[in-house]
Design an enzyme around this catalytic site. Structure first.
Site, PDB file in Angstrom:
ATOM      1  N   HIS A   1      -3.180   4.014  -0.545  1.00  0.00           N
ATOM      2  CA  HIS A   1      -2.951   5.325   0.095  1.00  0.00           C
ATOM      3  C   HIS A   1      -4.176   6.224  -0.070  1.00  0.00           C
ATOM      4  CE1 HIS A   1       1.043   3.703   0.069  1.00  0.00           C
ATOM      5  NE2 HIS A   1       1.201   3.882  -1.230  1.00  0.00           N
TER       6      HIS A   1
ATOM      7  N   SER B   1       1.340  -1.149  -1.622  1.00  0.00           N
ATOM      8  CA  SER B   1       1.303  -0.150  -2.685  1.00  0.00           C
ATOM      9  C   SER B   1       1.432  -0.819  -4.056  1.00  0.00           C
ATOM     10  CB  SER B   1       2.382   0.910  -2.435  1.00  0.00           C
ATOM     11  OG  SER B   1       2.160   2.048  -3.223  1.00  0.00           O
TER      12      SER B   1
END
Length: 242
Positions: A170, A134
């Site tokens: 994501h 991330s």
């Protein structure tokens, strides 16, 4: 041994839920360690939890995981002060640097304040494998989308730029990620780039994408390009399941 090429594994994964711990190492993180080609000793893995505010619980769980995998573990915290006298020297002695998720905006500000932007580039160029999830994926790129500033996604355009692309994370699980990234690339706010579903990672050799790997069946990586007419094209890339 070090990686054969300057190597980055930028992911939307590398950890998963655990029956015994709050989280456990997953195949993407294990693959980053394999890319370092260590033999004859335990791999040296340094954890950078800057994006998570140097959360001590996160650090403790990392050490527990590292012990279970037989790694020689260390971590680099920056708050309240660096826990290591010479962070740059320490990073150069590692096989893998693994960066946690969290606030990519805070991560970039703190790293630059402490000179880690320069130190990490030196480590990367010397063969230390850089990886992360991330925020720990976006940081290596020119920029991406972030919720560092609030619940609505905004661009971050001051990534370290080791990789001259935008990065989306994501891509399949957070509904706003894909359209916002497309809009920013279409507007020229971000350069063309690559994105990952949860459970997928982008393996770069130098600044070239070598392959997409996944720890989760059905997780993919994507190339996102801007056409001459300003439209955006997204292409799903071949993936190798770990």
């Amino acid at each position: 041994m070090t990686a054969l090429h300057p190597t980055i594994l930028a992911t939307s994964g590398g950890f998963r839920r655990s029956r015994r711990l709050s989280w456990e190492i997953a195949p993407l993180a294990q693959h980053a360690v394999a890319l370092a080609r260590v033999s004859g000793r335990a791999p040296r893995i340094c954890f950078l939890p800057t994006a998570a505010g140097d959360d001590p619980r996160l650090i403790m769980t990392f050490y527990d995981n590292a012990w279970r995998h037989g790694w020689t573990a260390s971590h680099l915290s920056l708050v309240e002060m660096p826990n290591i006298d010479d962070p740059a020297e320490h990073l150069l002695t590692q096989d893998v640097v693994w960066v946690s998720g969290g606030s990519v905006a805070a991560l970039l500000a703190m790293w630059r304040l402490h000179g880690l932007d320069v130190a990490l580039r030196q480590a990367w160029e010397s063969g230390v494998v850089l990886t992360g999830v991330s925020a720990g994926s976006i940081c290596w790129h020119a920029g991406g989308t972030t919720d560092s500033f609030g619940p609505e996604l905004r661009p971050v355009t001051n990534g370290l730029g080791f990789l001259p692309y935008s990065n989306g994370v994501h891509h399949d699980t957070e509904a706003e990620r894909r359209p916002v990234l497309h809009e920013l690339i279409a507007a020229g706010t971000l350069p063309p780039g690559f994105a990952t579903d949860d459970g997928a990672g982008l393996h770069y050799r130098g600044t070239d994408l070598h392959e997409v790997v996944a720890e989760t069946p059905g997780a993919y990586g994507y190339e996102i390009e801007r056409a001459s007419d300003g439209t955006v094209n997204e292409t799903r890339l071949p993936v190798r399941l770990l």
